[in-house]
Scaffold this active site. Structure first.
Site, mmCIF file in Angstrom:
data_model
loop_
_atom_site.group_PDB
_atom_site.id
_atom_site.type_symbol
_atom_site.label_atom_id
_atom_site.label_comp_id
_atom_site.label_asym_id
_atom_site.label_seq_id
_atom_site.Cartn_x
_atom_site.Cartn_y
_atom_site.Cartn_z
ATOM 1 N N GLY A 14 0.997 -0.575 -0.498
ATOM 2 C CA GLY A 14 0.189 0.598 -0.305
ATOM 3 C C GLY A 14 0.711 1.386 0.170
ATOM 4 N N LEU A 93 -4.072 -6.069 -7.558
ATOM 5 C CA LEU A 93 -3.020 -7.561 -8.332
ATOM 6 C C LEU A 93 -4.407 -8.752 -8.588
ATOM 7 C CD1 LEU A 93 0.158 -7.505 -6.703
ATOM 8 C CD2 LEU A 93 -0.818 -6.176 -8.773
ATOM 9 N N HIS A 112 0.156 1.486 -13.260
ATOM 10 C CA HIS A 112 1.488 0.319 -13.568
ATOM 11 C C HIS A 112 2.961 0.681 -13.545
ATOM 12 C CE1 HIS A 112 1.986 -3.334 -15.737
ATOM 13 N NE2 HIS A 112 2.786 -2.559 -16.766
ATOM 14 N N ASP A 153 -4.141 -3.368 -19.098
ATOM 15 C CA ASP A 153 -3.678 -2.582 -19.004
ATOM 16 C C ASP A 153 -3.990 -2.267 -20.493
ATOM 17 O OD1 ASP A 153 -2.805 -2.293 -16.705
ATOM 18 O OD2 ASP A 153 -1.055 -4.421 -17.200
ATOM 19 N N GLU A 183 5.581 6.433 -9.635
ATOM 20 C CA GLU A 183 4.027 5.956 -9.435
ATOM 21 C C GLU A 183 3.451 7.156 -8.350
ATOM 22 O OE1 GLU A 183 4.114 1.838 -8.027
ATOM 23 O OE2 GLU A 183 5.456 1.631 -9.747
#
Ligand code: GAR
Length: 213
Positions: A14, A93, A112, A153, A183
């Site tokens: 997380g 996931l 991603h 994706d 990210e």
């Protein structure tokens, strides 16, 4: 800019959830709030992060459902019950089918850990993505925030950020650098743009409206 309920879906540590929590605290999302965190697994640290920040948690486990259609329905039902305006896959996931997308079209954002269309699709998740990038010997990788469509994706790209690959990188070191440099920055930024109603999707592409000031 209306107030939105953001539901974050997780499966692991997380750290991306944490970046969203910090961004909300800084006021990046305006009036919008992370109202629930849904995990596909019990006992993951992402759930602790949510609890520490007084965010409601739910667990929707794949193994509690006999097939992917029933699992996907349960997930879509949970998002509906939580009145989600936006769902964010932050290291989620577990695979689900098109019915979640159909009920939340252009309302699900995924992060991603590569520059799509490289190193993405079935089997490319978590450390596998970075192993494949190092195996190929790419000099640049990065991260992509995109809307979710039924094909894995393949949805409209919102933001991307490139990160340099070092010769001595391991999958773990590359994963960490991509998280830190890409990210944790572009995922909150994509959520911010969504909360500000600045994203439009046309013919499979995302367009970002200029901020009116
Ligand atoms: C992140 O690197 C995220 O991009 C990746 O899983 C990791 C989760 O880390 N997601 C995928 O590979 C999706 N295909 P986190 O739980 O610390 O946020």
């Amino acid at each position: 800019m209306s107030k939105k309920n953001i539901v974050v879906l997780v499966s692991g540590g997380g750290t991306n959830l944490q970046s969203l929590i910090e961004s909300e605290k800084k006021g990046m999302f305006g009036e919008s709030r992370i109202t629930c965190v849904i995990s596909s697994k019990d006992g993951v640290y992402a759930l602790e992060r949510a609890k520490k920040n007084d965010i409601k948690t739910r667990v929707v486990k794949r193994k509690d459902y006999s097939d992917i259609a029933l699992y996907s329905k349960a997930l879509a039902d949970a998002l509906t019950e939580e009145k989600a305006d936006l769902a964010v896959l932050a290291g989620f996931l577990t695979v689900f089918d098109g019915q979640v997308y159909e009920r939340f079209p252009n309302k699900i954002i995924n992060i991603h850990p590569a520059l799509i269309p490289s190193f993405c699709g079935k089997g490319f998740y978590g450390l596998h993505v970075h192993e494949a990038a190092l195996e190929k010997g790419v000099k640049i990788s990065g991260a992509t925030a995109h809307f979710v469509v039924p094909e894995c994706d393949a949805g409209p790209i919102i933001l991307q950020k490139a990160v340099e690959v070092m010769e001595n990188d391991t999958p773990e070191s590359l994963q960490r650098r991509i998280m830190e440099e890409a990210e944790w920055k572009i995922l909150p930024e994509a959520v911010k743009l969504f909360c500000e109603d600045r994203l439009t999707v046309k013919n499979g592409k995302t367009y970002i409206k200029e901020r009116l000031s």
